[in-house]
Enzyme design. Structure first.
Site, mmCIF file in Angstrom:
data_model
loop_
_atom_site.group_PDB
_atom_site.id
_atom_site.type_symbol
_atom_site.label_atom_id
_atom_site.label_comp_id
_atom_site.label_asym_id
_atom_site.label_seq_id
_atom_site.Cartn_x
_atom_site.Cartn_y
_atom_site.Cartn_z
ATOM 1 N N PRO A 192 8.678 1.520 5.834
ATOM 2 C CG PRO A 192 8.619 0.770 3.666
ATOM 3 C CD PRO A 192 7.836 1.516 4.637
ATOM 4 C CD GLU A 193 11.719 5.474 9.671
ATOM 5 O OE1 GLU A 193 12.739 6.131 9.943
ATOM 6 O OE2 GLU A 193 10.831 5.250 10.504
#
Length: 305
Positions: free
Chosen positions: A2-3
DNA sequence: CGTTGAACCTGTTTGC
DNA sequence: TGCAAACAGGTTCAAC
């Protein structure tokens, strides 16, 4: 995994799902990714979720003061690491092998955190420690002006890829969106920050912002296992132009996209559109004949934490 | 300052 | 088919 766009997507989902809910009880599995597991068990029951915020790749679940009127406002800090997932589910479901935090809520559901690799992080923090924790992070890439962006990379001899990934320069950019923005700006990941022209820096700042915003609209990128708080995958992977496209034709010039290790990470770029340092080493193409198996990507997984 | 490699941990994919 | 190596959205730290 996850960014910024994925974390933003999860945060929005949680906002709808848990705002106003009260925590009834806490159940923990493995706790090596939690700063102080006992603090969770001691301080969470009775608290209400008052807000959900995102700070870079962190989520801040803001908690009310304790029900008895004592205790200061505090937050549950959550980082998803590479494989973290957090989602509310109906209580009583069998607990998955990698589910390590389960918060029973006052509406009968459980907020569960699942993370196979446990590279994520969770911490119960009151205001002062939280502020200390968040100090030192870089600019928000969605808000940063091109002027500030430039000042943060000019004069730096580190590679631009390393600077984009450095959370004290910008908060929230990870491997996918670093490569995507560099491809769009036609900048090789191994170029040095100080080497970029004013124009290049401005372009990079602009396309990074555009890409992140579009990715948020598309609810993030799901490569193999990202699921949002509703248990749904994102769609932005369909718009990737560089990341994961080794050996495939560049969308601009048809040259084969290549991979190299830059800043210690696999980096994908077009060797023609993104000219780099002379003699920069490419990695030999891999995964030659990739047979198209049943991409179980197509399946629509239902929330199962 | 910067870079590299290893470490953290588990699961999946690739290579021989 | 099988097993070992490589690789994965992240972060941190030691060594150079």
């Amino acid at each position: 995994m996850p960014e910024l766009p994925e974390v933003e997507t999860v945060a929005r989902g949680l906002r709808r799902a848990i705002l106003g809910r009260r925590i009834v009880s806490v159940s923990l599995g493995k706790t090596d990714f939690i700063d102080d597991p006992v603090a969770l068990e001691q301080h969470l029951p009775g608290r209400q979720f008052e807000a959900v915020e995102r700070y870079g790749k962190f989520m801040l679940l803001r908690l009310s003061a304790a029900a008895n009127g004592h205790g200061e406002p505090a937050s549950l800090l959550v980082h998803l690491g590479m494989t973290g997932q957090i989602a509310p589910i109906p209580a009583g479901q069998p607990r998955g092998k990698h589910t390590h935090v389960s918060l029973l809520l006052d509406d009968g559901r459980e907020l569960r955190y699942t993370d196979a690799r446990r590279f994520g992080r969770m911490a119960y923090l009151t205001e002062t420690p939280l502020a200390e924790e968040l100090a030192g992070f870089g600019a928000d890439p969605l808000e940063v002006g091109s002027e500030e962006f430039r000042s943060r990379i000019q004069g730096r001899r580190a590679r631009i890829k390393a600077l984009l990934l450095d959370q004290t320069v910008l908060r929230g950019v990870g491997n996918i969106y670093a490569d995507e923005s560099l491809w769009r700006a036609r900048i090789h990941p191994a170029r040095l920050g100080a080497q970029l022209s004013k124009r290049e820096a401005g372009t990079l700042c602009r396309v990074l912002k555009e890409i992140l915003k579009k990715a948020i609209v598309m609810r993030g990128s799901s490569i193999s296992d990202f699921l949002d708080a509703e248990g749904e995958p994102g769609e932005y992977q369909r718009h990737h132009r560089a990341y994961g496209r080794e050996g495939k034709a560049c969308y601009r010039c048809q040259t084969s996209v290549r991979r190299a290790i830059v800043a210690g990470r696999s980096s994908y770029f077009c060797p023609k559109c993104q000219p780099g340092p002379r003699g920069f080493a490419l990695l030999p193409l891999r995964g030659k004949t990739r047979k198209r198996k049943n991409r179980r990507n197509a399946r629509r997984p239902s929330a199962r934490l």
